[in-house]
Design a protein around this motif. Structure first.
Motif, PDB file in Angstrom:
ATOM      1  N   ALA A  48      36.008  24.506  39.555  1.00 54.80           N
ATOM      2  CA  ALA A  48      36.179  24.961  37.566  1.00 54.80           C
ATOM      3  C   ALA A  48      35.502  26.338  38.127  1.00 54.80           C
ATOM      4  CB  ALA A  48      35.627  24.073  36.650  1.00 54.80           C
ATOM      5  N   ILE A  49      34.357  26.962  38.740  1.00 60.76           N
ATOM      6  CA  ILE A  49      34.385  27.917  39.292  1.00 60.76           C
ATOM      7  C   ILE A  49      34.836  29.427  39.593  1.00 60.76           C
ATOM      8  CG2 ILE A  49      32.220  29.872  39.948  1.00 60.76           C
ATOM      9  CD1 ILE A  49      30.100  27.126  39.376  1.00 60.76           C
ATOM     10  N   LYS A  50      35.663  28.785  40.547  1.00 57.49           N
ATOM     11  CA  LYS A  50      36.787  29.347  41.503  1.00 57.49           C
ATOM     12  C   LYS A  50      38.304  29.545  40.464  1.00 57.49           C
ATOM     13  CE  LYS A  50      35.311  27.778  45.969  1.00 57.49           C
ATOM     14  NZ  LYS A  50      35.924  27.015  47.542  1.00 57.49           N
ATOM     15  N   THR A  51      39.155  28.245  39.792  1.00 54.95           N
ATOM     16  CA  THR A  51      39.891  28.607  38.681  1.00 54.95           C
ATOM     17  C   THR A  51      39.282  29.880  37.846  1.00 54.95           C
ATOM     18  OG1 THR A  51      40.433  26.426  39.131  1.00 54.95           O
ATOM     19  CG2 THR A  51      41.104  27.850  37.657  1.00 54.95           C
ATOM     20  N   LEU A  52      37.902  30.017  37.534  1.00 62.29           N
ATOM     21  CA  LEU A  52      38.033  30.573  36.353  1.00 62.29           C
ATOM     22  C   LEU A  52      37.216  31.932  36.895  1.00 62.29           C
ATOM     23  CD1 LEU A  52      36.416  28.318  33.579  1.00 62.29           C
ATOM     24  CD2 LEU A  52      38.028  29.437  33.478  1.00 62.29           C
ATOM     25  N   LYS A  53      37.284  32.161  38.208  1.00 65.33           N
ATOM     26  CA  LYS A  53      36.616  34.000  39.014  1.00 65.33           C
ATOM     27  C   LYS A  53      37.262  34.718  38.266  1.00 65.33           C
ATOM     28  CE  LYS A  53      35.213  35.502  42.959  1.00 65.33           C
ATOM     29  NZ  LYS A  53      35.115  35.486  44.432  1.00 65.33           N
ATOM     30  N   PRO A  54      38.722  34.969  38.121  1.00 68.15           N
ATOM     31  CA  PRO A  54      39.550  36.653  37.838  1.00 68.15           C
ATOM     32  C   PRO A  54      39.406  36.192  36.266  1.00 68.15           C
ATOM     33  CG  PRO A  54      41.057  34.877  38.997  1.00 68.15           C
ATOM     34  CD  PRO A  54      39.626  34.284  38.980  1.00 68.15           C
ATOM     35  N   PHE A  55      39.201  35.613  35.507  1.00 68.24           N
ATOM     36  CA  PHE A  55      38.723  35.532  33.828  1.00 68.24           C
ATOM     37  C   PHE A  55      37.118  35.990  33.900  1.00 68.24           C
ATOM     38  CE2 PHE A  55      36.419  33.622  30.619  1.00 68.24           C
ATOM     39  CZ  PHE A  55      37.226  34.236  29.293  1.00 68.24           C
ATOM     40  N   LEU A  56      36.340  35.414  34.597  1.00 68.33           N
ATOM     41  CA  LEU A  56      34.790  35.735  34.411  1.00 68.33           C
ATOM     42  C   LEU A  56      34.903  36.961  34.662  1.00 68.33           C
ATOM     43  CD1 LEU A  56      33.315  32.620  35.534  1.00 68.33           C
ATOM     44  CD2 LEU A  56      33.019  33.105  33.699  1.00 68.33           C
ATOM     45  N   ILE A  57      35.254  37.697  35.765  1.00 65.12           N
ATOM     46  CA  ILE A  57      35.234  39.269  36.228  1.00 65.12           C
ATOM     47  C   ILE A  57      35.159  39.986  35.058  1.00 65.12           C
ATOM     48  CG2 ILE A  57      35.695  41.348  37.882  1.00 65.12           C
ATOM     49  CD1 ILE A  57      35.998  38.577  40.000  1.00 65.12           C
ATOM     50  N   VAL A  58      36.741  39.443  34.877  1.00 66.92           N
ATOM     51  CA  VAL A  58      37.572  40.315  33.356  1.00 66.92           C
ATOM     52  C   VAL A  58      35.959  40.246  32.185  1.00 66.92           C
ATOM     53  CG1 VAL A  58      38.970  41.169  31.755  1.00 66.92           C
ATOM     54  CG2 VAL A  58      39.359  40.773  34.341  1.00 66.92           C
ATOM     55  N   TRP A  59      35.884  39.160  32.249  1.00 62.69           N
ATOM     56  CA  TRP A  59      35.023  38.468  30.711  1.00 62.69           C
ATOM     57  C   TRP A  59      34.124  39.949  30.981  1.00 62.69           C
ATOM     58  CZ3 TRP A  59      30.242  36.666  29.789  1.00 62.69           C
ATOM     59  CH2 TRP A  59      30.167  36.607  29.385  1.00 62.69           C
ATOM     60  N   PHE A  60      33.280  39.516  31.362  1.00 63.72           N
ATOM     61  CA  PHE A  60      31.914  40.839  32.089  1.00 63.72           C
ATOM     62  C   PHE A  60      31.770  41.996  32.159  1.00 63.72           C
ATOM     63  CE2 PHE A  60      28.870  42.453  34.726  1.00 63.72           C
ATOM     64  CZ  PHE A  60      27.853  41.478  34.294  1.00 63.72           C
ATOM     65  N   GLY A  61      33.344  42.671  32.867  1.00 61.55           N
ATOM     66  CA  GLY A  61      33.237  43.942  32.544  1.00 61.55           C
ATOM     67  C   GLY A  61      33.934  43.971  31.123  1.00 61.55           C
ATOM     68  N   GLN A  62      34.657  43.539  30.292  1.00 61.68           N
ATOM     69  CA  GLN A  62      35.024  43.701  28.977  1.00 61.68           C
ATOM     70  C   GLN A  62      33.399  43.618  28.183  1.00 61.68           C
ATOM     71  OE1 GLN A  62      37.396  45.459  27.669  1.00 61.68           O
ATOM     72  NE2 GLN A  62      37.905  45.000  29.897  1.00 61.68           N
ATOM     73  N   SER A  63      32.522  42.500  28.560  1.00 59.91           N
ATOM     74  CA  SER A  63      31.422  42.534  27.743  1.00 59.91           C
ATOM     75  C   SER A  63      30.765  43.759  28.230  1.00 59.91           C
ATOM     76  CB  SER A  63      30.495  41.433  28.251  1.00 59.91           C
ATOM     77  OG  SER A  63      31.415  40.503  28.004  1.00 59.91           O
ATOM     78  N   VAL A  64      30.599  44.391  29.544  1.00 59.11           N
ATOM     79  CA  VAL A  64      30.291  45.338  29.940  1.00 59.11           C
ATOM     80  C   VAL A  64      29.632  46.348  29.701  1.00 59.11           C
ATOM     81  CG1 VAL A  64      28.724  47.162  31.324  1.00 59.11           C
ATOM     82  CG2 VAL A  64      28.882  44.535  31.790  1.00 59.11           C
TER      83      VAL A  64
END
Length: 83
Positions: free
Chosen positions: A10-26
């Protein structure tokens, strides 16, 4: 049929989303801190917080108005779709 994923999958599948989400949050936190600091600075300079509440929005609005007047409509419509 849905298959169950392990936590690692699940983490591997969501990794691109999480990277973009974290960048947008910052980015969002930085933008809000900048707006807050600008409001405080204008309040210190003018003694009025009312004016400072409108400055960030007016700055962006003036940019898009100038952009809409100066460039072709298609180029203006593409970034406006982001908002």
């Amino acid at each position: 049929m849905l298959k169950s994923l392990s936590v690692n999958q699940a983490i591997k599948t969501l990794k691109p989303f999480l990277i973009v989400w974290f960048g947008q949050s910052v980015s969002l936190i930085g933008s809000n801190l900048t707006s807050f600091a600008l409001a405080l600075w204008v309040d210190q300079k003018n003694g009025s917080i009312k004016l400072s509440a409108f400055i960030p929005g007016l700055t962006v609005l003036m940019y898009f108005i100038a952009d809409a007047i100066a460039v072709p409509k298609l180029r203006t419509a593409e970034p406006a779709d982001i908002f």
